[in-house]
Design an enzyme around this catalytic site. Structure first.
Site, short mmCIF file in Angstrom:
data_model
loop_
_atom_site.label_atom_id
_atom_site.label_comp_id
_atom_site.label_asym_id
_atom_site.label_seq_id
_atom_site.Cartn_x
_atom_site.Cartn_y
_atom_site.Cartn_z
N TYR A 1 0.80 -1.05 0.13
CA TYR A 1 0.00 0.11 0.00
C TYR A 1 0.80 1.35 0.07
O TYR A 1 0.50 2.38 -0.43
CB TYR A 1 -0.92 0.10 1.35
CG TYR A 1 -2.01 -1.05 0.96
CD1 TYR A 1 -2.12 -1.80 0.20
CD2 TYR A 1 -2.64 -1.28 2.01
CE1 TYR A 1 -2.94 -2.84 0.08
CE2 TYR A 1 -3.76 -2.30 2.19
CZ TYR A 1 -3.90 -3.25 1.19
OH TYR A 1 -4.64 -4.05 1.11
N LYS B 1 3.76 -15.30 1.69
CA LYS B 1 3.69 -16.16 0.33
C LYS B 1 5.28 -16.37 -0.04
O LYS B 1 5.69 -16.01 -1.08
CB LYS B 1 3.21 -15.30 -0.58
CG LYS B 1 2.66 -15.82 -1.79
CD LYS B 1 1.76 -16.82 -1.78
CE LYS B 1 1.23 -17.60 -3.20
NZ LYS B 1 0.41 -18.91 -3.03
N ASP C 1 -2.68 -18.12 0.79
CA ASP C 1 -3.81 -18.80 0.12
C ASP C 1 -4.42 -19.87 1.00
O ASP C 1 -5.85 -19.94 1.19
CB ASP C 1 -3.47 -19.25 -1.32
CG ASP C 1 -2.15 -19.78 -1.20
OD1 ASP C 1 -1.39 -19.84 -0.17
OD2 ASP C 1 -1.72 -20.43 -2.31
N ASP D 1 -5.19 -7.12 5.70
CA ASP D 1 -6.25 -6.44 5.27
C ASP D 1 -7.47 -7.30 4.73
O ASP D 1 -8.45 -7.25 5.31
CB ASP D 1 -6.08 -5.44 4.04
CG ASP D 1 -7.20 -4.46 3.66
OD1 ASP D 1 -8.25 -4.41 4.58
OD2 ASP D 1 -6.90 -3.59 2.92
N ASP E 1 -10.67 -8.99 7.39
CA ASP E 1 -12.10 -8.86 7.13
C ASP E 1 -12.88 -10.29 7.05
O ASP E 1 -13.92 -10.58 7.38
CB ASP E 1 -12.35 -8.22 5.81
CG ASP E 1 -12.42 -6.75 5.96
OD1 ASP E 1 -12.09 -6.27 7.13
OD2 ASP E 1 -13.05 -6.10 5.26
#
Ligand code: NAD
Length: 375
Positions: free
Chosen positions: A145, A197, A229, A253, A257
């Site tokens: 970000y 990852k 994943d 992020d 959620d």
């Protein structure tokens, strides 16, 4: 007697309603546990624009700077004045500005599904075990970000190339890893699942190396690594395996959620965004500045109707007592009071199920009263 200064920024929509209930509960905790809270209110969001022409008025920022913590409601009303540019709208001009100003790099999002609210969770009961209890620790100021270069270039023929850059340094990973391990050591199950990852990303390899090294300082905490994943899948297959999930910014992020959906309602989920800890716990002086807020937004659809669930705001206040003021006993008392109010059958609309026996629909104020009297 210890005194703590709180900047209370209720904001827009349901913000003022749920903030009032959090203040009510804090006043009870203050009397019972023998500390003093100076709670000073100030406008933010559209309330800031209305009062002083800015989503984060200078006086509000000045108040935050001289406070020990910020208790935040929510900001943003999508239907208000579309002519005001994005950069000046509350979500960016207030929240992102505060995060940056105070270097809030660690985002903590606990997701706790009480057994009594099993019906509010989208997962089948057999997947919920004895209740879901996960803490997502998300790095908040680095990664994709914020990394440079970040741009969109015209490459001709009506085509464009967009670039975002994922960047982490060793110190950035170390400091968030320490936060996660320390949280796991507290009143939790002493397990950290670090998400990366590492099979495809350079960042993932560095992340895994650094987290493993930091973990050696916490021999009582079990560390496991999981690809992002797989973590997304495991959260819905077997969420009870997770205690603390440690994530870089973007993975956190998304996964926070996903985890939030397991908690039953946005109205139940608190959060903390913490800056650096200064001082030394062995000298009885340790200070962490933080911003504490519900995970949800301003809920314009139910604002001003005494319908909002105040629990997320009240639990955010409890997190503030624990993380910024070191008042763990008072924080646990508030968490237990929330559990008691739910067990006693109090339900705001978002967690009400007409098929549940011995429960009743209550308003924001009544839920706040039930929790305050249970503290
Ligand atoms: P929202 O979280 O406000 O609402 C989503 C749904 O959840 C709505 O149906 C709402 O009624 C419900 N809900 C949320 N909190 C609740 C509570 N405490 N009790 C009961 N129900 C609750 O998200 P949205 O509608 O997408 O956004 C509304 C505004 O809030 C937007 O302007 C958005 O930018 C802003 N927002 C602000 C923050 C923040 O200040 N940190 C976070 C998210 C969204």
């Amino acid at each position: 007697m210890k005194t703590f200064n709180i900047a209370a920024l209720a904001g827009d929509g349901i913000g003022p309603e749920v903030m009032r209930e959090a203040a009510k509960v804090l006043r009870v905790a203050e009397k019972k546990f023998g500390f003093t809270l100076n709670i000073t209110e100030a406008p933010v969001g559209w309330a800031g624009i209305d009062a002083a022409g800015k989503a984060l008025p200078d006086a509000t920022l000045a108040l935050c700077k001289k406070s020990d913590a910020i208790l935040f409601g929510s900001v943003g009303l999508p239907d208000r004045d579309p002519t005001i540019p994005k950069e000046e709208r509350p979500e960016r001009a207030a929240l992102l500005r505060i995060r940056k100003e105070f270097g809030l790099f660690a985002n903590l999002r606990p997701v706790k599904l009480p057994k009594a609210l099993a019906h509010a969770c989208p997962l089948a009961k057999e997947r919920q075990g004895d209740g879901i209890d996960i803490l997502v620790v998300r790095e908040l100021t680095g990664g994709m970000y914020f990394g440079q270069p970040k741009k969109t270039e015209d490459i001709g023929g009506g085509n464009f190339r967009a670039t975002d850059t994922m960047v982490y340094t060793t110190p950035e990973i170390e400091r968030i890893a320490h936060v996660a391990f320390k949280e796991a050591q507290k009143i939790r199950r002493k397990k950290v699942t670090s998400i990366d990852k590492a099979n495809v990303l350079e960042n993932g390899i560095l992340w895994r190396e650094v987290v493993t090294r930091v973990g050696k300082n916490y021999p009582d905490v079990t560390l496991e690594h999981m690809f992002v994943d797989n973590a997304a899948m495991q959260l819905v297959l077997r969420p009870t395996q997770f205690d603390v999930m440690l994530c870089e910014n973007m993975f956190g992020d998304i996964l926070s959620d996903e985890a939030a959906a397991l908690g039953g309602s946005l109205g139940m989920l608190p959060s903390a965004s913490l800056g650096a800890t200064i001082g030394d716990p062995s000298m009885d002086f340790e200070k962490t500045f933080g911003l504490y807020e519900p995970a949800g937004g301003t809920a314009p659809d139910i604002a001003g109707k005494n319908l909002a669930n105040p629990i997320a705001q009240i639990l955010s206040a409890a997190m503030m007592l624990q993380h910024s003021f070191g008042q763990t006993v008072a924080a646990i008392a508030i968490e237990n009071a929330v559990a008691k109010a739910i067990e006693a059958g109090n339900r705001t609309g978002d967690i009400f199920n007409p098929n549940e026996s011995n429960t009743r629909k209550v308003g924001t104020r009544e839920m706040g009263d039930a929790i305050a009297s249970a503290v």
